[in-house]
Design a protein around this motif. Structure first.
Motif, PDB file in Angstrom:
ATOM      1  N   ASP A  56       2.240 -11.881  -1.011  1.00 35.94           N
ATOM      2  CA  ASP A  56       2.351 -10.754  -0.101  1.00 35.94           C
ATOM      3  C   ASP A  56       3.788 -10.597   0.377  1.00 35.94           C
ATOM      4  O   ASP A  56       4.473 -11.584   0.669  1.00 35.94           O
ATOM      5  CB  ASP A  56       1.419 -10.965   1.096  1.00 35.94           C
ATOM      6  N   GLU A  57       4.253  -9.358   0.480  1.00 33.35           N
ATOM      7  CA  GLU A  57       5.634  -9.083   0.860  1.00 33.35           C
ATOM      8  C   GLU A  57       5.943  -9.522   2.286  1.00 33.35           C
ATOM      9  O   GLU A  57       7.093  -9.769   2.635  1.00 33.35           O
ATOM     10  CB  GLU A  57       5.923  -7.586   0.697  1.00 33.35           C
ATOM     11  N   TYR A  91       0.553  -6.732   3.444  1.00 30.36           N
ATOM     12  CA  TYR A  91       1.258  -5.456   3.273  1.00 30.36           C
ATOM     13  C   TYR A  91       0.481  -4.542   2.321  1.00 30.36           C
ATOM     14  O   TYR A  91       0.357  -3.337   2.560  1.00 30.36           O
ATOM     15  CB  TYR A  91       2.660  -5.721   2.722  1.00 30.36           C
ATOM     16  N   ASP A  92      -0.050  -5.095   1.251  1.00 27.78           N
ATOM     17  CA  ASP A  92      -0.754  -4.282   0.254  1.00 27.78           C
ATOM     18  C   ASP A  92      -2.216  -4.021   0.624  1.00 27.78           C
ATOM     19  O   ASP A  92      -2.907  -3.297  -0.093  1.00 27.78           O
ATOM     20  CB  ASP A  92      -0.712  -4.965  -1.121  1.00 27.78           C
ATOM     21  N   ARG A 171      -1.059   1.907   6.098  1.00 24.82           N
ATOM     22  CA  ARG A 171      -0.706   2.444   4.776  1.00 24.82           C
ATOM     23  C   ARG A 171      -1.911   3.118   4.155  1.00 24.82           C
ATOM     24  O   ARG A 171      -2.989   2.555   4.097  1.00 24.82           O
ATOM     25  CB  ARG A 171      -0.236   1.323   3.846  1.00 24.82           C
ATOM     26  N   ASP A 175       0.764   5.955  -0.399  1.00 25.69           N
ATOM     27  CA  ASP A 175       1.953   5.360   0.203  1.00 25.69           C
ATOM     28  C   ASP A 175       2.415   6.149   1.423  1.00 25.69           C
ATOM     29  O   ASP A 175       3.572   6.083   1.824  1.00 25.69           O
ATOM     30  CB  ASP A 175       3.091   5.223  -0.804  1.00 25.69           C
ATOM     31  N   ASP A 247      -4.282   4.971  -8.247  1.00 28.87           N
ATOM     32  CA  ASP A 247      -4.609   3.700  -7.590  1.00 28.87           C
ATOM     33  C   ASP A 247      -6.041   3.269  -7.877  1.00 28.87           C
ATOM     34  O   ASP A 247      -6.666   2.565  -7.093  1.00 28.87           O
ATOM     35  CB  ASP A 247      -4.425   3.825  -6.077  1.00 28.87           C
TER      36      ASP A 247
END
Length: 256
Positions: A56-57, A91-92, A171, A175, A247
């Motif tokens: 994960d970012e 984040y995702d 989010r 995006d 997606d």
């Protein structure tokens, strides 16, 4: 968001008609407030999930959710109380942190028709705190047997009528950021037992929902009951906006 609190909710096809075998728990009222109306025994439910993402970012590796609920029949109605918590910092998969409480009341009008209504409140914290509150309404009609379909049922619900989360942004699919969520969602479904024998029963469900009147989502579920002991759930979801943005995820969920 609340579906992530239970392995059953993640794999039952989000059925507003109770799924192929009409196995109802307190968490079922997330899909349709009327589903509990025909229950005659107290049901206690406790469930949880854990999520892992070591890339994960935001350097967050663990998330999850839990729920606990109780369903209580009485002479006047069936009452359900459900408490759910979500902690997903990725984040995702930015679902954030929230605590949610639902009080549901369902009533059978006759042996075929039931109605229900639930009230829910929630708090969101950690990313600009906020609260939401809403009303959900639903109905369930038990048609009976039709050709090879046993216990054919139709369900409908109108979800998330009230104040959404507005002070925090998540989010979204494109995006971009979701500014008001969850959105008002009409939902319709059908379910039945398709095959039955001494060893194996097979049920199926199909649901259509229109989140915020801006999207089209189709949920298909298949349930298999083996030797009166093991239940296998599998479901697949088509989300029009996800597919339009590239997606899509074509992998079905499976739960045992």
């Amino acid at each position: 968001v609340l579906r992530i609190s239970s392995p059953t909710l993640l794999t039952d096809g989000s059925s507003s008609a109770g799924g192929g075998f009409f196995n109802i728990t307190p968490s079922s009222v997330v899909n349709n407030p009327a589903l509990s109306a025909f229950e005659q025994r107290v049901i206690l439910d406790l469930a949880g999930t854990m999520l892992f993402d070591d890339k994960d970012e935001s350097d967050k590796s663990v998330g999850g959710a839990f729920q606990t609920g109780i369903l209580i029949p009485s002479r006047w109605c069936v009452s359900t109380f459900l408490f759910q918590g979500v902690w997903v910092p990725f984040y995702d998969m930015h679902l954030g942190n929230s605590l949610n409480f639902t009080a549901d009341f369902a009533k059978d009008i006759n042996d075929k028709l039931a109605i229900g209504m639930s009230l829910n409140v929630g708090i969101f914290y950690g990313y600009d705190s906020d609260w939401n509150g809403g009303v959900n309404m639903g109905a369930l009609y038990n048609f009976g047997d039709l050709l090879f379909m046993k216990d054919l049922r139709f369900g409908g619900a109108l979800l998330n009528l009230g104040k959404p989360f507005e002070n925090t942004e998540l989010r979204g699919i494109e995006d971009t950021e979701a500014e008001k969520w969850p959105g008002i969602t009409p939902k319709f479904g059908v379910a039945a037992t398709m095959y039955s024998s001494n060893q194996v029963d097979i049920g199926a469900s199909l649901d259509i929902s229109i989140p915020a009147f801006q999207n089209f989502v189709l949920d298909a579920g298949v349930q298999v009951f083996i030797l009166d002991f093991i239940t296998v759930n599998s479901s697949w979801e088509y989300d029009a906006r996800e597919y339009a943005e590239g997606d899509k995820n074509i992998i079905p969920s499976i739960g045992v």
